[in-house]
Write a protein that holds these residues in place. Sequence first.
Motif, PDB file in Angstrom:
ATOM      1  N   LYS A  44       0.829  -1.213   0.000  1.00  0.00           N
ATOM      2  CA  LYS A  44       0.000   0.000   0.000  1.00  0.00           C
ATOM      3  C   LYS A  44       0.858   1.255   0.000  1.00  0.00           C
ATOM      4  CE  LYS A  44      -1.714  -1.122   3.985  1.00  0.00           C
ATOM      5  NZ  LYS A  44      -1.037  -2.321   4.425  1.00  0.00           N
ATOM      6  N   SER A  45       1.784   1.312   0.958  1.00  0.00           N
ATOM      7  CA  SER A  45       2.632   2.512   1.043  1.00  0.00           C
ATOM      8  C   SER A  45       3.415   2.703  -0.245  1.00  0.00           C
ATOM      9  CB  SER A  45       3.603   2.404   2.218  1.00  0.00           C
ATOM     10  OG  SER A  45       2.899   2.349   3.426  1.00  0.00           O
ATOM     11  N   THR A  46       3.891   1.620  -0.791  1.00  0.00           N
ATOM     12  CA  THR A  46       4.678   1.716  -2.027  1.00  0.00           C
ATOM     13  C   THR A  46       3.838   2.306  -3.156  1.00  0.00           C
ATOM     14  OG1 THR A  46       5.968  -0.200  -1.347  1.00  0.00           O
ATOM     15  CG2 THR A  46       6.066   0.411  -3.661  1.00  0.00           C
ATOM     16  N   HIS A  86       2.574  10.940   5.610  1.00  0.00           N
ATOM     17  CA  HIS A  86       3.240   9.640   5.697  1.00  0.00           C
ATOM     18  C   HIS A  86       2.956   8.940   7.006  1.00  0.00           C
ATOM     19  CE1 HIS A  86       5.450  11.519   2.414  1.00  0.00           C
ATOM     20  NE2 HIS A  86       5.784  10.292   2.044  1.00  0.00           N
ATOM     21  N   GLN A  87       3.192   7.635   6.948  1.00  0.00           N
ATOM     22  CA  GLN A  87       3.041   6.804   8.130  1.00  0.00           C
ATOM     23  C   GLN A  87       3.963   7.316   9.239  1.00  0.00           C
ATOM     24  OE1 GLN A  87       3.339   2.885   6.689  1.00  0.00           O
ATOM     25  NE2 GLN A  87       2.681   1.916   8.576  1.00  0.00           N
ATOM     26  N   HIS A  88       5.205   7.618   8.857  1.00  0.00           N
ATOM     27  CA  HIS A  88       6.113   8.243   9.805  1.00  0.00           C
ATOM     28  C   HIS A  88       6.122   9.712   9.444  1.00  0.00           C
ATOM     29  CE1 HIS A  88       7.271   4.205  10.773  1.00  0.00           C
ATOM     30  NE2 HIS A  88       7.413   3.985   9.478  1.00  0.00           N
ATOM     31  N   LEU A 165      -3.491   9.638   3.088  1.00  0.00           N
ATOM     32  CA  LEU A 165      -3.171   9.494   4.503  1.00  0.00           C
ATOM     33  C   LEU A 165      -2.740   8.048   4.742  1.00  0.00           C
ATOM     34  CD1 LEU A 165      -6.342  11.313   5.850  1.00  0.00           C
ATOM     35  CD2 LEU A 165      -4.035  12.234   5.848  1.00  0.00           C
ATOM     36  N   ASP A 166      -1.467   7.861   5.104  1.00  0.00           N
ATOM     37  CA  ASP A 166      -0.953   6.504   5.294  1.00  0.00           C
ATOM     38  C   ASP A 166      -1.082   6.095   6.757  1.00  0.00           C
ATOM     39  OD1 ASP A 166       0.242   4.080   5.047  1.00  0.00           O
ATOM     40  OD2 ASP A 166       2.061   4.802   4.060  1.00  0.00           O
ATOM     41  N   GLU A 167      -1.992   5.215   7.030  1.00  0.00           N
ATOM     42  CA  GLU A 167      -2.285   4.720   8.377  1.00  0.00           C
ATOM     43  C   GLU A 167      -2.340   5.844   9.410  1.00  0.00           C
ATOM     44  OE1 GLU A 167      -0.650   1.107   9.614  1.00  0.00           O
ATOM     45  OE2 GLU A 167      -0.276   0.386   7.596  1.00  0.00           O
ATOM     46  N   PRO A 168      -3.232   6.796   9.179  1.00  0.00           N
ATOM     47  CA  PRO A 168      -3.262   7.960  10.068  1.00  0.00           C
ATOM     48  C   PRO A 168      -3.728   7.634  11.482  1.00  0.00           C
ATOM     49  CG  PRO A 168      -5.144   8.007   8.601  1.00  0.00           C
ATOM     50  CD  PRO A 168      -4.281   6.859   8.161  1.00  0.00           C
TER      51      PRO A 168
END
Lengths: 516, 311
Positions: A44-46, A86-88, A165-168
């Motif tokens: 997903k992030s990729t 980002h997730q981070h 939004l990556d795993e907000p």
Amino acid sequence: MEEIIRMEGITKVYPNGVVANNQVDFSITEGEIHALVGENGAGKSTLMKVLFGQEQSEEGKIFIRGREVKLTSSQNAIEHGIGMVHQHFMLVPSLTVAENLVLGKEPTKGGFLDFDKAVEITKELSEQYNLIVEPEAKVEDIPVGKKQKVEILKALCRGAKILILDEPTAVLTPQETSELFRELIELKNKGHTIIFISHKLNEVKEICDRVTIMRRGKNVGVFHIDEISTEEISNLMMGKEMSLDIQKKKAEPKEPVLSVDGLSYFNVVGRQVLKDVSFCVRAGEILGVAGVEGNGQKELVEIITGLQVDYRGTINILDRNIDKLSIKGIRGLGVGHIPEDRMTYGVAELASVEENLISNRYDDSNFQNKLLMDTDTIDSWTAKTIDEYIIKTDSSKRLVKMLSGGNIQKVVVARELSTDPKLLIAHQPTRGIDVGAANFIHRKLVDMRDTGAAILLVSADLNEIMDLSDSLIVMYEGEIVAYFEDMSKVTEEELGLYMLGLKRQSEDEIGRCFHA
Amino acid sequence: MGNLASIIFTAEFGYAILRVTTPILFAAMAALISDRAGVINIGLEGIMLMGALTGVIGSAFSGSLWIGLISAILGGVLMAMLLAYFSLYLKTDIILGGVALNLMSSGGTIFILYLVAHDKGISSSLKSGVFPQVDIPLIKDIPVVGEIFSGHNILTYIAFLSVLVIYIFLYKTPLGLRIRAVGENKDAAASVGINVRRIQFLALVLSGVLAGFGGAYMSMGYVSWFSRNMTAGRGFIALAAEAMGRGTPLGTMLTSLLFGFADALSNSLQSLRVPAEFVQMIPYIATILGLVVYSNQQKPKKVKGEMEESV
Ligand SMILES: Nc1ncnc2c1ncn2[C@@H]1O[C@H](COP(=O)(O)OP(=O)(O)O)[C@@H](O)[C@H]1O
Ligand SMILES: [Mg+2]
């Protein structure tokens, strides 16, 4: 509504040979909230990094409003109205909120940075979208929930119409999550399009219009949210049926294994991080420690496991005071530790799976062969352990860093559990790993409890805490603010109130967790 | 001991501190600017040394002091660009790159010196200029203060002025903000479209400019010639000063002065009957002591104090 983004046949291979995306098609309609779900490592992030121009795909095309675009840098994507949280978090801690917001497109006056203007921009945007932040606060001083708002504002400030939004919600309390959801809906009503990555299917059900499900680098289905149940989503994610909740029988706690009495701790800058914390963990129980991250849980774990020594108070493990003991000495008492930060404390990423597995017992006489290490014994033991813990690797000699997150965590768990510890400190044992691996680890923890181990489970994941713990303490600002002896009486909302410091039990109620 | 006091508590000694602090301060500011961009410039020693030589050569051949200065800066910048090219574009380890730069400069300057001046030790056959000393009106007439602060080499004033300029640059300009952002979290900077490599390249070039100034001062201010390895570890002392100053311009200036003090002390004590080799160790011992004190104070004593109090 018309299609605003289409990705066609995206294939992304990382330099280490991992095929993170394999011929993925992905399409977004303007004005929707679109969920992207999948186990950890599904890609997903990729996929989103490719859309944000951060990673370049080997194959595939990207269309924005029907026109093909080449996104070769984040700057490119930003110019096309795409923003990503980002997730981070991508924030600079020592800068203020306003400075972070304008970074890269700073307002100037006579060549100098116009800080007042930056504050003004922040205020305006903050009001316009009802995302409340303090422009002049330093980012390092504000809570996680606020940082996330800063991230969202940062994207909006750059003119983002499409927000990724990556795993907000991974780092938010239930209250903060509902606040975020309100804000996202408001953004949607203002005409923004949102791509929402999550593991938590109930959240996806709650606010998303459509969902795309990924598994092992592939798109395995797109659905309108009312057309599909959470069970069906989860089955597609995992490719098989799997129960989400853990079956376990009632705990039968025995004598205390770990007792912490009057523990206080001051961190390097002199702030009191733990305030007179007392509790016991008994053999045969899982004691959960709930709390928003940063309320002393990390320090608590570090002290019990010997990573941190300058504390005040008494800690006994099986009636031995650990004050004078080294980390190895503490482990020698029968303590296992699944650390929070698996890449720093959990594994040596440049060592092999086998080396990591034996790193806490390499000096065991069983593994020695008079002078050298007994490679035959080690190989056969490693093979057995890899089997037992279902670690997916093509060889025990593979470097740990080549494994997926879930399998790396299984290496840690296998190492720590296979010594049959009497006390296990599990700190965020399943953070950021896929549901399959997480379930497996949860199962193992419950099995250990059933064979009489005492387990201290520290986690920011409420589902995990609620499902696994037999009893529970809640930490807020370095103190225990609640103790629940029986988990069946606790609701998520109530826990949230304690976690945010809005509620607190009486001293007597809290004192019950000190069984000694 | 009386002797020591009679050395330290004099206006000449105060003057000497500023004089010997100058090259350390330039180099420390050079260290600061690259460090804040997240690139550690271990090669300062070599960059400064090269600047000292190119300055002398430029000045001698043109007959102009200012062309000498420009040559020194160019020498520094070229060296810094070399480091930047290897570490940022070819991805060599920046520490190894810096070490290589130092070794190359140490031998390379002697080689060039021999080609140009037919001497392997000193450039006395080249007639290079020396930067003028300037009196500061008003201040020069104040007793003691005037003696300490007036009449310095113009580069000394520029060195101290550079602290202010760098402060303003880092904290008040957009570019400074970007440098700090890149140094602290380069992924964050990249995610808002900042070209991290370009910013780091620029920081290294600026670092080369400042070290070039330091080199120019060494060979055309502090003394009036180039001699082999004349920077004598100042580039490393500067790195220590920057670390102890916690990467802030003001803090770094204060720690540079501290090392300048040690250096001045070592110079003055040579007039007493103490073995010269021993005295020459002072600046380096001060550096080690400074770093020890610095790393101890990283875990503030305040923590323990508070704990004892509340027990
Ligand atoms: N920078 C990278 N280099 C090599 N492999 C990577 C990198 N980033 C991710 N991967 C691998 O690619 C796969 C997909 O990762 P990712 O896109 O982060 O998944 P998700 O976000 O769905 O959890 C994983 O196997 C992961 O280990
Ligand atoms: Mg991810």
